[in-house]
Design a protein around this motif. Structure first.
Motif, PDB file in Angstrom:
ATOM      1  N   PRO A 365       0.824  -1.217   0.000  1.00 13.26           N
ATOM      2  CA  PRO A 365       0.000   0.000   0.000  1.00 13.26           C
ATOM      3  C   PRO A 365       0.857   1.266   0.000  1.00 13.26           C
ATOM      4  N   ASP A 366       0.254   2.365  -0.473  1.00 14.05           N
ATOM      5  CA  ASP A 366       0.973   3.634  -0.566  1.00 14.05           C
ATOM      6  C   ASP A 366       1.546   4.074   0.776  1.00 14.05           C
ATOM      7  N   ASP A 367       0.726   3.979   1.840  1.00 13.34           N
ATOM      8  CA  ASP A 367       1.197   4.484   3.131  1.00 13.34           C
ATOM      9  C   ASP A 367       2.357   3.651   3.661  1.00 13.34           C
ATOM     10  N   GLU A 368       2.381   2.365   3.315  1.00 12.56           N
ATOM     11  CA  GLU A 368       3.494   1.523   3.742  1.00 12.56           C
ATOM     12  C   GLU A 368       4.762   1.863   2.962  1.00 12.56           C
ATOM     13  N   LEU A 369       4.638   2.083   1.658  1.00 11.80           N
ATOM     14  CA  LEU A 369       5.802   2.501   0.869  1.00 11.80           C
ATOM     15  C   LEU A 369       6.365   3.820   1.387  1.00 11.80           C
ATOM     16  N   LEU A 370       5.490   4.757   1.718  1.00 13.40           N
ATOM     17  CA  LEU A 370       5.956   6.031   2.263  1.00 13.40           C
ATOM     18  C   LEU A 370       6.668   5.821   3.587  1.00 13.40           C
ATOM     19  N   GLY A 371       6.123   4.947   4.446  1.00 10.71           N
ATOM     20  CA  GLY A 371       6.784   4.652   5.713  1.00 10.71           C
ATOM     21  C   GLY A 371       8.147   4.024   5.519  1.00 10.71           C
ATOM     22  N   TRP A 372       8.259   3.108   4.547  1.00  9.56           N
ATOM     23  CA  TRP A 372       9.557   2.507   4.250  1.00  9.56           C
ATOM     24  C   TRP A 372      10.552   3.576   3.802  1.00  9.56           C
ATOM     25  N   ALA A 373      10.077   4.489   2.950  1.00 13.13           N
ATOM     26  CA  ALA A 373      10.964   5.537   2.450  1.00 13.13           C
ATOM     27  C   ALA A 373      11.518   6.377   3.589  1.00 13.13           C
TER      28      ALA A 373
END
Length: 453
Positions: A365-373
């Motif tokens: 999900p988008d929010d998970e990718l942002l958190g990883w970044a």
């Protein structure tokens, strides 16, 4: 009689093909372009991030290839070219940042000294002794890069120098990419009789001109896409082509709305898996070859951060294999391109995720990718970043893998095409934008020669 053409696919390859057809066939030619998406451009996409235009797909081109400068000059866009600032990339390996080694081709070193500090002393000694070991090169060979470099220079060289570069270009690795695609100048030197891989890399190094290696477009690739559409003037049909059938002279195309179209000639500018499906009945040899080309998916997280964020003076960071990061690369866009990109009260950067064989880009999900970044930025730079703006862009099955023997596969694709069909795309002659422009021009030339007969 006025010629009619269909172009299937609205990425940079299809738009370049439409522009070239218009230039060659004239204002009265009918050029119909099929693209089911809500936008044109394929993996070229410019978004507003933090109030600034930013490319969230491909973002740079190799300047030493002639296709892009020539096209920009034709379109009156030469003054929109950006050059890099001279900031160099870093490699993240063993949880530390290292300078990108100098004197390499696709990360393959020309000397042991260039690897010092990145690999252990035993590997440095192994590289240094490489010219003394029998090479056993077969002219015309095309091994996976990992096989050749691992045997000659050790696995640490593959994981810490070669993999980071190939992951950034192909979303693959040294084990999925053939030497002739990754380092054609090195393969050519070996064919000419270079006595060692070290010597072949030295011969294959590009000439040192002092000019920047990479370029971009002020305002993003959207500037180029808009100009190609304006000059090519194709009729855009927002549908996918489901079927091709011979139709006397020319071709009949069935789109997914059930409409039928006719063209004297067709350029198929779609990814290899889609090409294989379209050609299954009319060009089985080409279809079978295209089906052999694997693809990878990737995702980009683009960020605008406060201008005061103390990012290093580097163009970005490439990540070695086996590191405890989610991202495969970080591009410090404002550092790489200067104030033309970013400036004012923000800096721009982007992180790339996804490699061949995983489903990260499709399933996260988008929010998970942002958190990883944001987590990776802490690990790499020791910085807790507060984004001003963010965008997530996914590219599913968009990265063809140029495996061993890729040139022979492409030759099969082209050789099996019946008259009136030509192909263009990133899976043919190179994954970069200049190569796509060149392949589109080649397709147009082939069809124009047929139509003229």
């Amino acid at each position: 009689m006025t010629p009619s053409y269909c172009v299937v696919g609205g990425g940079i390859s299809g738009l370049t093909a439409a522009y070239r057809l218009r230039a060659a066939a004239g204002a009265d030619a009918t050029i119909t372009l099929f693209e089911p998406g809500d936008r044109l451009g394929g993996v070229l996409r410019t978004e507003q991030v933090g109030g600034r235009p930013m490319d969230v797909g491909a973002e740079a081109f190799v300047r030493r290839r002639p296709e892009m400068p020539a096209l920009l000059a034709e379109l009156g866009l030469s003054d929109r070219q950006l050059s890099t600032t001279g900031a160099r990339p870093l490699i993240y390996s063993r949880r530390r940042l290292h300078p990108l080694p100098a004197g390499t081709v696709a990360g393959i070193p020309s000397s042991a000294a260039s690897m010092a500090g990145l690999v252990d002393e035993a590997t440095v000694a192994w590289i240094d002794a490489e010219p003394t070991r029998p090479l056993g090169w077969e002219p015309g060979g095309d091994p996976a890069v990992a096989d050749l470099v691992g045997e000659r220079f050790g696995e640490q060289t593959v994981a810490r120098s070669v993999d980071p570069l190939l992951s950034g270009v192909y979303a693959g690795s040294a084990s999925t990419i053939g030497l002739r695609a990754a380092a054609p100048s090195v393969a050519a030197a070996l064919d000419r009789g270079a006595p060692s891989l070290t010597d072949a890399v030295r011969q294959g190094l590009p000439p040192s001109t002092g000019a920047p290696a990479f370029g971009a477009i002020d305002g993003g690739y959207g500037v180029l896409l808009d100009e190609l559409v304006e000059r090519g003037r194709p009729r855009w049909v927002r549908a996918a082509v489901r079927r091709l059938d011979p139709a006397g002279p020319g071709w009949s195309l069935l789109d997914d709305t059930g409409a039928r179209w006719h063209a004297d000639a067709v350029i198929l500018a779609v990814p290899a898996p889609r090409l294989a499906a379209l050609l299954r009945e009319v060009a089985p040899r080409s279809s079978a070859a295209a089906a052999r080309i694997a693809t990878a998916s990737s995702a980009v997280v683009a960020l605008a951060v406060p201008a005061s964020t103390p990012l290093p003076d580097a163009s970005g960071v490439l990540v070695a294999t086996g590191e405890p990061l989610r991202a495969k690369a970080v591009t410090l866009s404002s550092k790489k391109w200067g104030r033309k990109l970013g400036g004012g009260d923000v800096q721009l950067l982007r992180l790339s995720f996804g490699r061949f064989g995983d489903d990260v880009a499709a399933s996260t999900p988008d929010d998970e990718l942002l958190g990883w970044a944001l987590s990776d930025l802490v690990d790499v730079f020791g910085l807790t970043v507060e984004p001003v703006d963010a965008r997530v862009q996914r590219w599913i099955d968009a990265m063809p893998q140029y495996g061993p023997g890729h040139a022979e596969v492409v030759a099969e694709v082209r050789a099996g095409l019946p008259p009136g069909l030509a192909v263009a795309g990133s899976y043919l002659d190179g994954i970069g934008v200049p190569a796509c422009i060149g392949a589109a021009g080649r397709a147009v030339e082939a069809l124009r020669a047929e139509v003229a007969r």
